[in-house]
Design a protein around this motif. Structure first.
Motif, PDB file in Angstrom:
ATOM      1  N   GLU A  41      30.192  33.427   8.138  1.00  0.00           N
ATOM      2  CA  GLU A  41      31.645  33.574   8.119  1.00  0.00           C
ATOM      3  C   GLU A  41      32.008  35.044   8.151  1.00  0.00           C
ATOM      4  O   GLU A  41      31.680  35.796   7.243  1.00  0.00           O
ATOM      5  N   GLN A  42      32.688  35.429   9.211  1.00  0.00           N
ATOM      6  CA  GLN A  42      33.177  36.794   9.310  1.00  0.00           C
ATOM      7  C   GLN A  42      34.595  36.835   8.765  1.00  0.00           C
ATOM      8  O   GLN A  42      35.195  35.798   8.545  1.00  0.00           O
ATOM      9  N   PRO A  43      35.150  38.038   8.594  1.00  0.00           N
ATOM     10  CA  PRO A  43      36.559  38.094   8.164  1.00  0.00           C
ATOM     11  C   PRO A  43      37.470  37.305   9.102  1.00  0.00           C
ATOM     12  O   PRO A  43      38.471  36.748   8.680  1.00  0.00           O
ATOM     13  N   ARG A  44      37.092  37.231  10.374  1.00  0.00           N
ATOM     14  CA  ARG A  44      37.944  36.563  11.359  1.00  0.00           C
ATOM     15  C   ARG A  44      37.596  35.097  11.560  1.00  0.00           C
ATOM     16  O   ARG A  44      38.299  34.398  12.273  1.00  0.00           O
ATOM     17  N   GLY A  45      36.491  34.659  11.014  1.00  0.00           N
ATOM     18  CA  GLY A  45      36.106  33.267  11.184  1.00  0.00           C
ATOM     19  C   GLY A  45      34.625  33.128  11.444  1.00  0.00           C
ATOM     20  O   GLY A  45      33.862  34.063  11.233  1.00  0.00           O
ATOM     21  N   GLU A  46      34.273  31.948  11.946  1.00  0.00           N
ATOM     22  CA  GLU A  46      32.860  31.638  12.077  1.00  0.00           C
ATOM     23  C   GLU A  46      32.225  32.341  13.277  1.00  0.00           C
ATOM     24  O   GLU A  46      32.781  32.335  14.370  1.00  0.00           O
ATOM     25  N   VAL A  47      31.066  32.938  13.066  1.00  0.00           N
ATOM     26  CA  VAL A  47      30.326  33.518  14.184  1.00  0.00           C
ATOM     27  C   VAL A  47      29.016  32.765  14.325  1.00  0.00           C
ATOM     28  O   VAL A  47      28.417  32.345  13.341  1.00  0.00           O
ATOM     29  N   ILE A  48      28.621  32.502  15.574  1.00  0.00           N
ATOM     30  CA  ILE A  48      27.386  31.761  15.823  1.00  0.00           C
ATOM     31  C   ILE A  48      26.450  32.618  16.655  1.00  0.00           C
ATOM     32  O   ILE A  48      26.861  33.172  17.671  1.00  0.00           O
ATOM     33  N   TYR A  49      25.236  32.755  16.204  1.00  0.00           N
ATOM     34  CA  TYR A  49      24.208  33.464  16.966  1.00  0.00           C
ATOM     35  C   TYR A  49      23.167  32.450  17.410  1.00  0.00           C
ATOM     36  O   TYR A  49      22.584  31.770  16.576  1.00  0.00           O
ATOM     37  N   TYR A  50      22.949  32.369  18.703  1.00  0.00           N
ATOM     38  CA  TYR A  50      21.861  31.534  19.203  1.00  0.00           C
ATOM     39  C   TYR A  50      20.774  32.462  19.693  1.00  0.00           C
ATOM     40  O   TYR A  50      21.027  33.354  20.513  1.00  0.00           O
ATOM     41  N   ALA A  51      19.570  32.304  19.158  1.00  0.00           N
ATOM     42  CA  ALA A  51      18.469  33.166  19.583  1.00  0.00           C
ATOM     43  C   ALA A  51      17.320  32.320  20.085  1.00  0.00           C
ATOM     44  O   ALA A  51      16.990  31.284  19.508  1.00  0.00           O
ATOM     45  N   LYS A  52      16.741  32.754  21.201  1.00  0.00           N
ATOM     46  CA  LYS A  52      15.594  32.037  21.753  1.00  0.00           C
ATOM     47  C   LYS A  52      14.490  33.061  21.998  1.00  0.00           C
ATOM     48  O   LYS A  52      14.738  34.115  22.592  1.00  0.00           O
ATOM     49  N   ALA A  53      13.300  32.768  21.489  1.00  0.00           N
ATOM     50  CA  ALA A  53      12.218  33.732  21.624  1.00  0.00           C
ATOM     51  C   ALA A  53      10.954  33.034  22.094  1.00  0.00           C
ATOM     52  O   ALA A  53      10.804  31.822  21.932  1.00  0.00           O
TER      53      ALA A  53
END
Lengths: 359, 147
Positions: A297-309
């Motif tokens: 949760e950022q100050p502005r709302g939800e942030v999603i990180y998708y990582a593929k390795a």
């Protein structure tokens, strides 16, 4: 039907520190449609994972946005740690929570100031940013940077805060809390401010859900949704209940953010009480492999990180869904039918961070 | 010192910065640093401005916008590249949509590299720009006399 006019808003506009362009279709003074065009700040950061190794990229992730910088770095680290099965030490989790909340406080104060500027209340703008400087002082004392912290790291955090310093921070925050309360009273009780915010830009609960609003925008429309409820970092140990308002207008969104300021200070206090001595980073060996969605949760709302390795030192793919991007659709909805004079305050009400949205 | 260098008006445009420098530009106007006490005013209108503060690097889409703002500013004018991104591209240099620093499209007079810039460094850059503004004004006057 009266004549339609198109007014360009941005990319360079006095109310916007950042470029976004809106074509406002007007009928007399009433906005009937807003057509956004974005991409002025697009840099292509997601592609950069192919050139910077996974440890180095933490710094690039922090620079996706200079306001919510720490949480960007943190979420990136959370994604990589999950891929590498790293257990983050408890003290690091608490420190991460403290810095996340400090960055939330400074971001919300920044927003309050910009909003005050948006409706032409210059001295309130100055007052909000004056308090924000005190918070930046704490951040600078603990991390070395004012807006970009550089203290998140894969496996933990880069710096520790001494127990005496933590006590001092809590004491300071208690004093600032009084100043913030006074500031909040102007935003919430002043007749002229209320005149500009109450009943303006109403986003109904159905619309908020259907259009995928996030963060304070969603919570002000009566939906109790905050990723901190999932208990990442130390939020699970502290216990967390989101702040919800039901009106869905600019006033409610302002109220949610002001109440969140007090909540953030409480969270920091609880962290300091619960924290124990210990190590602040886990050893990182090997390379990430697999794929994972990290949410925070950022100050502005939800942030999603998708990582593929794929087991090399470079990630294969990174995808970031930032809160501002999700909030642009609800913004277009609330712009419909508003007066031209209300456009600046409505654009600011989503707390736009264009550099996040375009990366 | 002419009137111009006693109260320079600045215009700020965010190229493709991460916001870090932009909020520091705004923070310089706030009570702590308060550049307005020197008569520096942040204006939104390029035709009122003497100094252009550019943050962030240049990309294909903002190239014409930056040029447009620069062309609309009256002479003499000074451009300050604020932060490492506006200086050279910085950490984003290798990105596919980054052409480089501000000097790719407009002539830059003062470079103020750092990531992000601190308000003190920014104020220092503006003070430096004032000297250049003064020189440019003297040069254009001399040219007029020559004619």
């Amino acid at each position: 039907m009266s004549k339609r006019t198109i007014i360009p808003f941005g990319p360079q506009h006095p109310v916007l520190p950042e470029p976004i362009h809106l074509d406002l279709v007007l009928e007399d003074e009433k906005v009937v449609e807003a057509i956004p065009s974005i991409g002025f700040i697009h840099r292509g950061l997601e592609k950069l994972v192919e050139k910077k190794d996974f440890q180095e990229y933490t710094y690039v992730a922090e620079r996706i946005c200079g306001i919510c910088s720490f949480i960007h770095g943190l979420t990136y680290c959370m994604a990589v740690e999950e891929l590498m099965k790293i257990e983050v030490p408890e003290r690091a989790q608490y420190l991460r929570t403290i810095w996340s909340e400090l960055s939330r406080i400074h971001s919300h104060l920044l927003w309050l100031g910009l909003t005050a500027d948006g409706f032409g209340f210059e001295s309130l703008f100055m007052e909000s940013w004056k308090i924000r400087e005190y918070i930046l002082d704490i951040i600078e004392e603990t991390t070395g940077g004012r807006v970009i912290f550089g203290s998140a790291k894969v496996g933990g955090v880069r710096r520790d805060i001494a127990p005496a310093k933590l006590e001092e921070i809590v004491k300071k925050l208690r004093v600032y809390q009084k100043k913030i309360n006074d500031l909040g009273m102007v935003f919430l009780d002043d007749t002229t401010v209320k005149h500009r915010t109450q009943g303006v830009g109403i986003l109904t609960t159905e619309n908020a859900k259907a259009l995928g609003a996030v963060g304070p925008m969603l919570r002000a429309s009566g939906v109790a949704m905050d990723i901190r409820m999932m208990g990442y970092a130390a939020y699970g140990k502290i216990g967390f209940a989101p702040i919800v308002e039901t009106e869905g207008d600019c006033y409610s969104r302002c109220k949610v953010r002001i109440r969140e300021l007090a909540q953030s200070i409480d969270i920091i206090e609880k962290c300091v009480q619960q924290m124990k001595e210990g190590v602040i980073e886990a050893k990182v060996t090997g390379f990430p492999n697999g794929e994972f969605f990290a949410r925070s949760e950022q100050p502005r709302g939800e942030v999603i990180y998708y990582a593929k390795a794929n087991g090399t030192k470079f990630l294969q793919r990174l995808r970031v869904r930032t809160p501002t991007f999700a909030n642009i659709t609800p913004l277009l909805e609330i712009l419909k039918g508003c007066q031209l004079a209300d456009v600046p305050i409505l654009v600011l009400t989503i707390d736009p961070c264009i550099s996040c949205a375009e990366r | 010192m002419s009137v111009l260098s006693k109260s320079p008006w600045i215009i700020h445009y965010d190229g493709s910065s991460c916001n870090g420098c932009d909020i520091e530009v705004l923070a310089s106007l706030m009570p702590r640093y308060d550049v307005e006490r020197f008569g520096v005013i942040n204006t939104g209108n390029p035709k009122h401005a003497d100094i252009l503060l550019l943050t962030g690097s240049i990309n294909e889409q903002n190239k014409p916008v930056v040029q447009n703002i620069y062309n609309q500013m009256p002479n003499p004018k000074v451009v300050i590249a604020v932060g490492i991104c506006a200086t050279s591209g910085g950490v984003f240099r290798e990105c596919y949509n980054v052409l480089g620093g501000a000097d790719k499209v407009v002539p830059v007079d003062v470079y103020a590299p750092s990531c992000p810039i601190r308000p003190e460094a920014l104020i220092d850059a503006v003070v430096k720009a004032l000297g250049i503004l003064e020189k440019k004004k003297a040069a254009s006057l001399a040219e007029e006399v020559k004619k």
